[in-house]
Design a protein around this motif. Structure first.
Motif, PDB file in Angstrom:
ATOM      1  N   CYS A  12       0.830  -1.212   0.000  1.00 27.83           N
ATOM      2  CA  CYS A  12       0.000   0.000   0.000  1.00 27.83           C
ATOM      3  C   CYS A  12       0.860   1.256   0.000  1.00 27.83           C
ATOM      4  O   CYS A  12       1.702   1.415   0.890  1.00 27.83           O
ATOM      5  N   GLU A  15      -2.902   4.801   0.087  1.00 25.50           N
ATOM      6  CA  GLU A  15      -4.168   4.143  -0.261  1.00 25.50           C
ATOM      7  C   GLU A  15      -5.200   4.327   0.848  1.00 25.50           C
ATOM      8  O   GLU A  15      -6.032   3.460   1.071  1.00 25.50           O
ATOM      9  N   GLN A  17      -7.919   5.752   1.189  1.00 24.49           N
ATOM     10  CA  GLN A  17      -9.332   5.607   0.812  1.00 24.49           C
ATOM     11  C   GLN A  17      -9.718   4.155   0.516  1.00 24.49           C
ATOM     12  O   GLN A  17     -10.891   3.854   0.364  1.00 24.49           O
ATOM     13  N   ASN A  18      -8.732   3.296   0.349  1.00 30.30           N
ATOM     14  CA  ASN A  18      -9.031   1.947  -0.148  1.00 30.30           C
ATOM     15  C   ASN A  18      -8.926   0.835   0.892  1.00 30.30           C
ATOM     16  O   ASN A  18      -9.515  -0.223   0.713  1.00 30.30           O
ATOM     17  N   THR A  58      -2.633   6.215   5.377  1.00 33.86           N
ATOM     18  CA  THR A  58      -2.689   4.775   5.111  1.00 33.86           C
ATOM     19  C   THR A  58      -2.394   3.943   6.365  1.00 33.86           C
ATOM     20  O   THR A  58      -3.141   3.013   6.693  1.00 33.86           O
ATOM     21  N   ASP A 115      -3.186  -6.027  -5.077  1.00 30.44           N
ATOM     22  CA  ASP A 115      -3.153  -4.568  -4.923  1.00 30.44           C
ATOM     23  C   ASP A 115      -4.243  -4.114  -3.962  1.00 30.44           C
ATOM     24  O   ASP A 115      -5.292  -4.744  -3.846  1.00 30.44           O
ATOM     25  N   ASP A 117      -5.945  -1.350  -4.318  1.00 22.80           N
ATOM     26  CA  ASP A 117      -6.924  -0.452  -4.936  1.00 22.80           C
ATOM     27  C   ASP A 117      -8.128  -1.180  -5.535  1.00 22.80           C
ATOM     28  O   ASP A 117      -8.912  -0.586  -6.270  1.00 22.80           O
ATOM     29  N   GLN A 119      -8.213  -3.243  -7.863  1.00 24.32           N
ATOM     30  CA  GLN A 119      -8.107  -3.555  -9.301  1.00 24.32           C
ATOM     31  C   GLN A 119      -7.923  -5.055  -9.501  1.00 24.32           C
ATOM     32  O   GLN A 119      -8.073  -5.558 -10.598  1.00 24.32           O
ATOM     33  N   ARG A 222      -9.567   1.492 -10.723  1.00 21.64           N
ATOM     34  CA  ARG A 222      -9.187   1.705  -9.331  1.00 21.64           C
ATOM     35  C   ARG A 222     -10.396   2.087  -8.492  1.00 21.64           C
ATOM     36  O   ARG A 222     -11.245   2.842  -8.959  1.00 21.64           O
ATOM     37  N   SER A 224     -10.393   3.937  -5.662  1.00 17.60           N
ATOM     38  CA  SER A 224     -10.233   5.359  -5.363  1.00 17.60           C
ATOM     39  C   SER A 224      -8.782   5.757  -5.575  1.00 17.60           C
ATOM     40  O   SER A 224      -7.885   4.926  -5.495  1.00 17.60           O
ATOM     41  N   GLY A 225      -8.547   7.025  -5.869  1.00 19.02           N
ATOM     42  CA  GLY A 225      -7.176   7.513  -6.038  1.00 19.02           C
ATOM     43  C   GLY A 225      -6.652   7.310  -7.444  1.00 19.02           C
ATOM     44  O   GLY A 225      -7.389   6.947  -8.355  1.00 19.02           O
ATOM     45  N   THR A 227      -3.249   6.020 -10.138  1.00 15.59           N
ATOM     46  CA  THR A 227      -2.111   5.110 -10.247  1.00 15.59           C
ATOM     47  C   THR A 227      -0.822   5.817  -9.810  1.00 15.59           C
ATOM     48  O   THR A 227      -0.702   7.017  -9.949  1.00 15.59           O
TER      49      THR A 227
END
Ligand code: UDP
Ligand code: MG
Length: 332
Positions: A12, A15, A17-18, A58, A115, A117, A119, A222, A224-225, A227
């Motif tokens: 991370c 990140e 928000q994720n 994070t 990941d 995010d 994805q 993604r 949020s946020g 790459t």
């Protein structure tokens, strides 16, 4: 029914928000696997979040999730780096922790890298485990079949990169392979024991071998946020990856030098014979300068190429650690 343990390893970087959404989605998958009753084994999920020197909240988010985990009897471990060392370093830290075991006693049976995010669809973990049970393989890896939503130029360069990699390196890297994979403990251990400091995981996964099955999925946006990749970062990553696994550019430079030398020898003999038979010719000034400049350029370029390899050897011989840990809730 055997009880198996899985570590979910999550690199991370910024990140905040994720993290929570990620934990919730994966937790839902874990309960769904438990409740559906279609699996041979029962799976106990635990988490290893690696905060790769994030500058946002994070780490706080990870700690919140860890507190929640404690209430839900789920082990949520984290390692926080002293600065941003890059995703490769973060994945390595997670794999090392998993190989050693984070819960005391025996290490987990499996590890999944994914990941933060979203994805990498968490639902795929269920499919990966099913495939692992059915095929008795060592690893199940995800492969992106579409690059929808990605800039066209990035896709084009990625394709070119895979082509070159597979042509000139001894390992085979599957086009579209992402760093989302389930591995058994033997494979995790093999990767964690690879000492190189300049790491290129896509190559390392292929290099260590083991039976790998593939699962395909469509590209996902993604959660949020943005790459973390910049054009320059991605270019450097590709060059590093190539040089890490190929010595063919050096061989090519050697072969090129050999061909030029052989050609020059033939040319020299022809010139000598011509001079003996027809006498001396007026020498061409422009062509001499052009040849000197051309070969000067070729030599400097090849030296630069050799420099790339030597530079990497230099860094490797220093034996610096891949990352520096600042904080962690994993006990030794
Ligand atoms: N990441 C990381 N360190 C970095 C850059 C990225 O740990 O220096 C993590 C990031 O938080 C995410 C994963 O690597 O979980 C993939 O990053 P990103 O989404 O930016 O890459 P992309 O999906 O565009 O390839
Ligand atoms: Mg991403």
């Amino acid at each position: 029914m055997k009880s198996k343990r899985i570590d979910i390893i999550v690199p991370c970087y910024n990140e905040e928000q994720n993290i929570e959404a990620f934990y919730e989605k994966v937790r839902a998958v874990s309960s769904q696997i438990r409740e559906c009753g279609e699996y041979e084994n029962s799976y106990d999920f635990s988490y290893i979040f690696i905060d790769d020197g994030s500058t946002d909240g994070t780490l706080e988010q990870i700690k919140r999730v860890a507190d929640r985990g404690a209430e839900e009897l789920t082990a949520v471990k984290y390692i926080s780096f002293s600065r941003n060392f890059g995703k490769e370093a973060a994945m390595y830290a997670g794999l090392r922790a998993s190989a050693k075991g984070t819960r005391g006693g025996k290490p987990s049976d499996y590890a999944v890298i994914m990941d933060a995010d979203l994805q990498h669809p968490p639902a795929l973990i269920a499919d990966m485990l099913k495939k692992m049970e059915q095929t008795d393989c060592d690893s199940v890896a995800a492969r992106r079949v579409s690059r929808k939503g990605e800039p066209k130029i990035r896709s084009a360069f990625a394709r070119l990169f895979y082509k070159l990699m597979n042509r000139y390196c001894e390992i085979e890297i599957v086009d579209g392979a992402v760093d989302f994979r389930l591995m058994n403990h033997a494979m995790v251990k093999a990767i964690a024991e690879m000492p190189e400091t300049q790491r290129f995981s896509k190559g390392i996964f292929a290099w260590v071998g083991f039976d790998t099955e593939w699962i395909e999925f469509e590209n996902v946006k993604r959660f949020s946020g943005e790459t973390k990749w910049t054009v320059w970062g991605l270019t450097k990553y590709a060059i590093d990856g190539f040089i890490d696994f190929a010595d063919s550019p050096l061989k090519f430079a050697g072969a090129f030098g050999g061909i030029i030398a052989a050609g020059s020898a033939v040319y020299l003999i022809v010139e000598i014979i011509k001079t003996i038979v027809m006498g001396k010719d007026t020498p061409g000034y422009a062509s001499t300068i052009c040849l000197i400049l051309f070969f000067g350029g070729v030599i400097i370029a090849i030296l630069g190429l050799i420099g790339e390899y030597i530079g990497r050897m230099y860094l490797e011989t220093k034996g610096r650690p891949v990352y520096v840990e600042k904080e962690s809730n994993i006990e030794d």
